[in-house]
Design an enzyme around this catalytic site. Structure first.
Site, PDB file in Angstrom:
ATOM      1  N   ASP A  21       0.850  -1.186   0.000  1.00 48.43           N
ATOM      2  CA  ASP A  21       0.000   0.000   0.000  1.00 48.43           C
ATOM      3  C   ASP A  21       0.887   1.237   0.000  1.00 48.43           C
ATOM      4  O   ASP A  21       1.609   1.483   0.969  1.00 48.43           O
ATOM      5  CB  ASP A  21      -0.891  -0.025   1.245  1.00 48.43           C
ATOM      6  CG  ASP A  21      -1.945   1.065   1.254  1.00 48.43           C
ATOM      7  OD1 ASP A  21      -1.738   2.100   0.588  1.00 48.43           O
ATOM      8  OD2 ASP A  21      -2.969   0.891   1.942  1.00 48.43           O
ATOM      9  N   LYS A  73      -7.825   7.653 -13.678  1.00 48.50           N
ATOM     10  CA  LYS A  73      -9.187   7.263 -14.039  1.00 48.50           C
ATOM     11  C   LYS A  73     -10.155   7.761 -12.982  1.00 48.50           C
ATOM     12  O   LYS A  73      -9.930   7.587 -11.786  1.00 48.50           O
ATOM     13  CB  LYS A  73      -9.306   5.743 -14.152  1.00 48.50           C
ATOM     14  CG  LYS A  73     -10.730   5.268 -14.422  1.00 48.50           C
ATOM     15  CD  LYS A  73     -10.780   3.828 -14.854  1.00 48.50           C
ATOM     16  CE  LYS A  73     -10.451   2.863 -13.726  1.00 48.50           C
ATOM     17  NZ  LYS A  73     -10.502   1.467 -14.178  1.00 48.50           N
TER      18      LYS A  73
END
EC number: 2.1.1.166
Length: 216
Positions: A103, A168
């Protein structure tokens, strides 16, 4: 042992999705041309239009698995460039791509990324991240906007002067607010809807060019 999936085990909506997926010309093209996902053609069209990635550049690809965007970036930057692909999911190795699993919000992972960079300036951050969707737009939309905000925050930390950003975004609640954040962070903002984006999809790609000296 692998389990064979039959039509009887799939819901009506799942069968419809499977038929659409298998008949999708971009899926067939990706298989033929060796790309890991049809999403490759979204970045290829954006690249063709805006010429963002150039030989020798340093690229960070967030949410990279299965790796189609990293495939393209690796070819574009060449042997003198650097592509770092990051994802919490595993990803098979790619030539000319350094994969960092974890992460990127975590300090330990971020430090590993900085070590890989070894002082190199990041020229462009690309993100095709999307959440696991529930089908409930009231839940899925804020999750996706949150991922976009994480990507922008990361870009603000690592991009060099005149750096670029491709992300996106799903149109809907929170889109206008996020778009303004990108406007505040880059000199130029462009919006792309590649042909490989399905017509019914709410996704668009925001392209920020020219990282502002004083990021908001």
């Amino acid at each position: 042992m692998a389990t064979r999936i039959t039509n009887q085990k799939l819901s009506k909506s799942s069968r419809a999705w499977m038929r659409e997926h298998l008949d999708d010309p971009f899926v067939k093209k990706a298989q033929k041309e060796g790309y890991r996902a049809r999403a490759a053609y979204k970045l290829l069209e954006i690249q063709e239009k805006y010429k963002l990635i150039k030989p020798g550049m340093t690229v960070v690809d967030l949410g990279a698995a299965p790796g189609s965007w990293s495939q393209i970036a690796g070819k574009l930057v060449g042997s003198k460039g650097l592509v770092i692909a990051s994802d919490i999911l595993p990803m098979d190795a790619l030539p000319d791509v350094t994969f960092l699993q974890g992460d990127f919000r975590e300090e330990a992972v971020f430090e590993k990324l900085l070590n890989i960079l070894n002082g190199r300036q990041v020229d462009i951050v690309i993100s095709d991240m999307a959440p696991n969707t529930s089908g409930n737009r009231a839940v899925d939309q804020p999750r996706q906007i949150y991922l976009c905000e994480l990507a922008l925050d990361f870009a603000q930390k690592v991009l060099g002067p005149n750096g670029q950003f491709v992300v996106k975004v799903f149109q809907g609640a929170g889109f206008d607010e996020f778009r303004k954040q990108v406007v505040d962070s880059f000199d130029v903002l462009k919006t792309a809807k590649p042909a490989a984006s399905r017509a019914r999809s709410k996704e668009v790609f925001l392209v920020g060019q020219g990282r502002k000296k004083a990021l908001q």
